[in-house]
Design a protein around this motif. Structure first.
Motif, short mmCIF file in Angstrom:
data_model
loop_
_atom_site.label_atom_id
_atom_site.label_comp_id
_atom_site.label_asym_id
_atom_site.label_seq_id
_atom_site.Cartn_x
_atom_site.Cartn_y
_atom_site.Cartn_z
N ASN A 165 -1.62 0.33 -11.62
CA ASN A 165 -1.07 -0.22 -12.88
C ASN A 165 0.20 -1.02 -12.61
O ASN A 165 0.42 -2.07 -13.24
N SER A 166 1.01 -0.55 -11.69
CA SER A 166 2.25 -1.27 -11.35
C SER A 166 1.93 -2.63 -10.73
O SER A 166 2.57 -3.63 -11.06
N ILE A 167 0.95 -2.66 -9.82
CA ILE A 167 0.56 -3.93 -9.20
C ILE A 167 0.04 -4.89 -10.26
O ILE A 167 0.40 -6.07 -10.29
N LYS A 168 -0.79 -4.37 -11.16
CA LYS A 168 -1.36 -5.19 -12.24
C LYS A 168 -0.24 -5.81 -13.09
O LYS A 168 -0.35 -6.93 -13.57
N ASN A 169 0.86 -5.06 -13.25
CA ASN A 169 1.98 -5.51 -14.08
C ASN A 169 3.09 -6.17 -13.25
O ASN A 169 4.24 -6.26 -13.70
N ASN A 170 2.73 -6.60 -12.03
CA ASN A 170 3.67 -7.32 -11.15
C ASN A 170 4.94 -6.54 -10.83
O ASN A 170 6.03 -7.14 -10.74
N LYS A 171 4.83 -5.24 -10.67
CA LYS A 171 5.98 -4.41 -10.27
C LYS A 171 5.98 -4.25 -8.75
O LYS A 171 4.94 -4.33 -8.09
N ASN A 172 7.14 -4.00 -8.20
CA ASN A 172 7.28 -3.84 -6.75
C ASN A 172 6.86 -2.43 -6.35
O ASN A 172 7.50 -1.46 -6.74
N VAL A 173 5.80 -2.30 -5.56
CA VAL A 173 5.33 -0.99 -5.10
C VAL A 173 5.49 -0.83 -3.59
O VAL A 173 4.98 0.12 -3.00
N VAL A 174 6.21 -1.75 -2.96
CA VAL A 174 6.36 -1.74 -1.50
C VAL A 174 6.80 -0.37 -0.96
O VAL A 174 6.23 0.12 0.01
N PRO A 175 7.78 0.32 -1.58
CA PRO A 175 8.20 1.61 -1.02
C PRO A 175 7.14 2.71 -1.12
O PRO A 175 7.26 3.74 -0.47
N MET A 176 6.11 2.50 -1.94
CA MET A 176 5.12 3.56 -2.18
C MET A 176 3.92 3.52 -1.24
O MET A 176 3.12 4.45 -1.21
N LEU A 177 3.79 2.42 -0.49
CA LEU A 177 2.62 2.25 0.37
C LEU A 177 3.06 2.05 1.82
O LEU A 177 4.10 1.43 2.08
N PRO A 178 2.25 2.54 2.78
CA PRO A 178 2.53 2.16 4.17
C PRO A 178 2.51 0.63 4.25
O PRO A 178 1.71 -0.02 3.57
N SER A 179 3.37 0.04 5.07
CA SER A 179 3.51 -1.42 5.09
C SER A 179 2.20 -2.13 5.40
O SER A 179 1.89 -3.16 4.80
N THR A 180 1.38 -1.57 6.30
CA THR A 180 0.11 -2.21 6.63
C THR A 180 -0.85 -2.19 5.44
O THR A 180 -1.62 -3.14 5.24
N VAL A 181 -0.79 -1.13 4.65
CA VAL A 181 -1.64 -1.03 3.46
C VAL A 181 -1.16 -2.04 2.41
O VAL A 181 -1.96 -2.74 1.80
N TRP A 182 0.16 -2.11 2.23
CA TRP A 182 0.70 -3.08 1.27
C TRP A 182 0.27 -4.50 1.64
O TRP A 182 -0.17 -5.27 0.79
N GLU A 183 0.36 -4.85 2.92
CA GLU A 183 -0.02 -6.19 3.37
C GLU A 183 -1.50 -6.47 3.09
O GLU A 183 -1.86 -7.57 2.66
N TYR A 184 -2.34 -5.46 3.30
CA TYR A 184 -3.78 -5.62 3.07
C TYR A 184 -4.07 -5.79 1.57
O TYR A 184 -4.85 -6.65 1.18
N VAL A 185 -3.42 -4.98 0.75
CA VAL A 185 -3.59 -5.07 -0.71
C VAL A 185 -3.13 -6.44 -1.21
O VAL A 185 -3.82 -7.11 -1.98
N GLU A 186 -1.96 -6.87 -0.73
CA GLU A 186 -1.39 -8.15 -1.17
C GLU A 186 -2.24 -9.32 -0.70
O GLU A 186 -2.53 -10.24 -1.47
N HIS A 187 -2.68 -9.27 0.55
CA HIS A 187 -3.49 -10.36 1.12
C HIS A 187 -4.81 -10.53 0.34
O HIS A 187 -5.27 -11.65 0.13
N ASN A 188 -5.40 -9.41 -0.06
CA ASN A 188 -6.69 -9.45 -0.77
C ASN A 188 -6.57 -9.52 -2.29
O ASN A 188 -7.57 -9.52 -2.99
N LEU A 189 -5.31 -9.53 -2.77
CA LEU A 189 -5.04 -9.60 -4.22
C LEU A 189 -5.71 -8.45 -4.97
O LEU A 189 -6.18 -8.61 -6.11
N PHE A 190 -5.74 -7.26 -4.35
CA PHE A 190 -6.35 -6.10 -4.99
C PHE A 190 -5.49 -5.64 -6.17
O PHE A 190 -4.26 -5.73 -6.14
N TYR A 191 -6.17 -5.10 -7.18
CA TYR A 191 -5.55 -4.45 -8.35
C TYR A 191 -4.76 -5.42 -9.24
O TYR A 191 -4.01 -4.97 -10.10
N LYS A 192 -4.90 -6.70 -9.05
CA LYS A 192 -4.13 -7.67 -9.84
C LYS A 192 -4.66 -7.80 -11.26
O LYS A 192 -3.95 -8.16 -12.17
N LYS A 193 -5.97 -7.56 -11.45
CA LYS A 193 -6.58 -7.75 -12.77
C LYS A 193 -6.81 -6.43 -13.46
O LYS A 193 -7.04 -5.43 -12.87
#
Length: 193
Positions: A165-193
């Motif tokens: 929900n935070s990603i969908k609402n453009n909130k910063n979730v970087v501290p909540m995810l391992p950095s490699t997972v965050w990069e993968y989520v961001e690269h694939n635009l997961f959870y944006k819609k």
């Protein structure tokens, strides 16, 4: 070897999952923790659940630097819908020298009596329970059960739903995810819609 099975959709895996898994691997008598990625139930509406292999890949990324935490896709190969009792039987047959235990939060323990063949699970497997806020009182039949071990792990109140929900609402979730997972989520635009 004693293996703790930590089941979840891991949609996405977050630091709370890793803190619990690492605590169980380091501060209990478990030798390893396997993060068992639960496949999408084909009979349920897809909703926000990512494809099985994306979620498995994120677990690989998150655990690659932990020698005693491993990802597992064991349930991907089993008929759906699947039950934990069947997964345990399959694993015991495949790895007869390993001893398999379950890892779950107190909240899940309170509904264990509703699981298919839960008596068989309790008869043959230990259950390692970590604390959760608002878990309620423990069911009497489990309070002093010799197969149930309460582990004083940190209380982590972080959920994948909150992160999605935070990603969908453009909130910063970087501290909540391992950095490699965050990069993968961001690269694939997961959870944006």
């Amino acid at each position: 070897m004693k293996i703790g099975l930590y089941f979840g959709t891991f949609n996405p895996i977050h630091i709370g999952h890793l803190i619990i898994a690492n605590h169980m691997a380091e501060h209990s008598d478990l030798d390893q923790v396997w993060m068992v990625v639960t496949p999408h139930n084909p009979h349920k509406k897809k909703s926000t659940l990512l494809d099985d292999y994306h979620r498995l890949h994120m677990v690989h990324l998150a655990t690659e630097n932990y020698t005693n935490i491993q990802p597992s896709d064991i349930e991907f190969k089993l008929p759906q819908p699947n039950y934990t009792v069947h997964t345990l039987a399959h694993l015991q047959e495949k790895y007869p020298k390993y001893e398999f235990s379950l890892i779950m939060g107190e909240d899940n323990l309170n509904s264990l009596h509703k699981w298919k063949n839960y008596e068989v699970i309790l008869e043959n497997h230990d259950i390692y329970v970590y604390p959760r806020l608002n878990a309620g009182d423990m069911d009497e039949q489990f309070a002093n059960h010799p197969k149930i071990h309460r582990v004083g792990a940190p209380v982590i109140e972080l959920s994948s739903t909150f992160i999605r929900n935070s990603i969908k609402n453009n909130k910063n979730v970087v501290p909540m995810l391992p950095s490699t997972v965050w990069e993968y989520v961001e690269h694939n635009l997961f959870y944006k819609k």
